[in-house]
Design a protein around this motif. Structure first.
Motif, PDB file in Angstrom:
ATOM      1  N   MET A   1      33.614  33.049  48.823  1.00 49.20           N
ATOM      2  CA  MET A   1      35.006  33.518  48.768  1.00 49.20           C
ATOM      3  C   MET A   1      35.439  33.645  47.315  1.00 49.20           C
ATOM      4  O   MET A   1      35.286  32.713  46.523  1.00 49.20           O
ATOM      5  N   THR A   2      35.969  34.799  46.951  1.00 53.10           N
ATOM      6  CA  THR A   2      36.456  35.043  45.590  1.00 53.10           C
ATOM      7  C   THR A   2      37.942  34.708  45.522  1.00 53.10           C
ATOM      8  O   THR A   2      38.739  35.206  46.320  1.00 53.10           O
ATOM      9  N   ARG A   3      38.311  33.859  44.571  1.00 49.64           N
ATOM     10  CA  ARG A   3      39.697  33.397  44.443  1.00 49.64           C
ATOM     11  C   ARG A   3      40.390  34.168  43.313  1.00 49.64           C
ATOM     12  O   ARG A   3      39.882  34.238  42.189  1.00 49.64           O
ATOM     13  N   ILE A   4      41.564  34.750  43.618  1.00 49.12           N
ATOM     14  CA  ILE A   4      42.316  35.526  42.637  1.00 49.12           C
ATOM     15  C   ILE A   4      43.752  35.036  42.590  1.00 49.12           C
ATOM     16  O   ILE A   4      44.410  34.891  43.628  1.00 49.12           O
ATOM     17  N   ALA A   5      44.242  34.783  41.385  1.00 48.30           N
ATOM     18  CA  ALA A   5      45.645  34.410  41.182  1.00 48.30           C
ATOM     19  C   ALA A   5      46.413  35.630  40.702  1.00 48.30           C
ATOM     20  O   ALA A   5      45.980  36.321  39.765  1.00 48.30           O
TER      21      ALA A   5
ATOM     22  N   ASN B   1      37.063  38.768  52.011  1.00 48.48           N
ATOM     23  CA  ASN B   1      36.260  38.108  50.979  1.00 48.48           C
ATOM     24  C   ASN B   1      37.103  37.552  49.834  1.00 48.48           C
ATOM     25  O   ASN B   1      36.563  36.978  48.885  1.00 48.48           O
ATOM     26  N   LEU B   2      38.427  37.744  49.925  1.00 46.45           N
ATOM     27  CA  LEU B   2      39.305  37.311  48.846  1.00 46.45           C
ATOM     28  C   LEU B   2      40.277  36.239  49.316  1.00 46.45           C
ATOM     29  O   LEU B   2      40.789  36.295  50.433  1.00 46.45           O
ATOM     30  N   GLU B   3      40.517  35.291  48.443  1.00 49.68           N
ATOM     31  CA  GLU B   3      41.559  34.291  48.654  1.00 49.68           C
ATOM     32  C   GLU B   3      42.615  34.496  47.577  1.00 49.68           C
ATOM     33  O   GLU B   3      42.315  34.425  46.384  1.00 49.68           O
ATOM     34  N   ILE B   4      43.848  34.778  47.979  1.00 47.23           N
ATOM     35  CA  ILE B   4      44.901  35.191  47.060  1.00 47.23           C
ATOM     36  C   ILE B   4      45.997  34.137  46.971  1.00 47.23           C
ATOM     37  O   ILE B   4      46.414  33.584  47.991  1.00 47.23           O
ATOM     38  N   GLU B   5      46.480  33.879  45.765  1.00 51.46           N
ATOM     39  CA  GLU B   5      47.655  33.042  45.550  1.00 51.46           C
ATOM     40  C   GLU B   5      48.601  33.797  44.609  1.00 51.46           C
ATOM     41  O   GLU B   5      48.147  34.392  43.611  1.00 51.46           O
ATOM     42  N   VAL B   6      49.899  33.780  44.914  1.00 50.11           N
ATOM     43  CA  VAL B   6      50.896  34.484  44.107  1.00 50.11           C
ATOM     44  C   VAL B   6      51.847  33.453  43.501  1.00 50.11           C
ATOM     45  O   VAL B   6      52.454  32.656  44.232  1.00 50.11           O
TER      46      VAL B   6
END
Length: 370
Positions: free
Chosen positions: A1-5, A25-30
């Motif tokens: 899992m690719t984590r993106i802020a 495939n993405l884990e997103i945090e805003v």
């Protein structure tokens, strides 16, 4: 899992989040430094912006018209508010349809609605960014540190992330214009303002050489009722217009800038919000091709290569249009002044977002040997 802020919870950041959360495939945090909110009266969205918005928020136009107070813009007419040609029609912006105007706060609310609350983090002021061999660490004012594979700066024209991407490069600076606006109910001014200025779907802009209240009252005699309505309300605000006069890069390793953080422009052509939405569609498409976090920087580099020329053109053109509209004294006749504005909007409405997306994906696939 690719984590993106995503740093920044305005229109750009939240729009991008809507696209990226669809990628399994993405884990997103805003992260937003304050509450999730938008400043400004309304935002205009033209053809390419609406194309992008429909990708971000399916059935967006119908939803915004029904629930968010959006109105279809049939025409925008620029009038002369002072000087020897006061009261004269100057220019009608061509090729508007389709175009809508929607309150910024309402648009943001609509974009926030599909996002799970668990990925939205308010009152998180970013204080440091550190790139490490295995990703990017972001630290916030509350003392917490989080590690991600990539960081996307959507934190506006005073971007903290931009300072990291462009070390030593100037941030946004005043463009030489002021933006003043106020909001009031139509019914409260209907008995004072000519009905033609209140027609549904019709927008008027007045150009004049006065800014102080006393000069507005003296110079804008042809639209004095409008001036008085503006000056008498409690909601009048004035802001210096800012822009990025030059930007060397939109990315650095696994950190990327979008929207006003990358390319803030003046509002003279109503294209700033549209550029942010276009950014989101292109960047989301590119990230959709990435299966290994180590390749994220390639997606960011392609994003920069395809988006920067158009965004720089918007900044230059918008400033030029502003200078023309505010420079009545430079033209010998109204017709000369009008001709100076002809064709200035063509590049905006001739743009093909889907074609740019296709080109971007082709470039990325070649760079990855696909």
């Amino acid at each position: 899992m690719t984590r993106i802020a995503i740093i920044g919870g305005g229109l750009a950041g939240v729009s991008l989040a809507n696209l990226l959360i669809r990628n399994p495939n993405l884990e997103i945090e805003v992260y937003e430094s304050k509450e999730f909110s938008e400043r400004g009266a309304s935002v205009g969205l033209g053809r390419s912006a609406l194309t992008a918005l429909e990708r971000i928020l399916p059935a967006a136009v119908d939803t915004l018209v029904e629930k968010a107070g959006a109105v279809s813009t049939q025409a925008i007419r620029i009038m002369v508010g002072s000087g020897q040609n006061q009261g004269e029609f100057l220019f009608e912006i061509p090729n508007l349809k389709p175009r809508i105007s929607v309150p910024r706060a309402s648009l943001l609310k609509a974009l926030l609605a599909p996002l799970p609350e668990r990925i939205l983090h308010a009152n998180m002021q970013l204080t440091s960014i550190d790139q490490t061999p295995d990703g990017v660490a972001v630290t916030f004012e509350n003392g917490t540190t989080h590690k991600f594979d990539a960081v996307i700066g959507a934190d506006g024209m005073k971007s903290y992330v931009r300072e990291h991407v462009l070390t030593g490069e100037e941030n946004s600076t005043p463009a030489g214009f002021w933006d003043c606006w106020a909001i009031f109910p139509v019914e409260s001014v209907r008995d004072r303002i000519d009905e033609k200025y209140l027609r549904f779907g019709q927008q008027y802009a007045f150009t004049a050489d006065g800014a102080k209240k006393e000069r507005l009252r003296q110079k804008w005699s042809v639209s004095n009722a409008i001036v008085e309505a503006l000056l008498s309300g409690d909601s009048l605000h004035a802001y210096s217009q800012y822009e990025h006069k030059s930007t060397a890069a939109y990315c650095r390793n696994n950190i990327c800038l979008i929207g006003d953080a990358a390319h803030a422009s003046t509002p003279w052509q109503g294209a700033g919000a549209g550029q942010a939405l276009e950014d989101c569609v292109i960047l989301a498409a590119l990230l959709g091709e990435i299966t290994n976090p180590k390749d994220i920087h390639k997606a960011f580099q392609v994003f920069e290569s395809v988006r920067m020329p158009r965004c720089k053109q918007v900044i230059r053109s918008s400033r030029e249009v502003g200078n023309i509209i505010c420079s009545q004294e430079k033209y010998e006749s109204l017709e000369d002044w009008r001709k100076a504005l002809e064709g200035k909007w063509d590049y905006l409405y001739d743009f093909d977002l889907e074609q740019q997306e296709t080109e971007a994906l082709e470039i990325l696939r070649r760079s990855m040997g696909a």
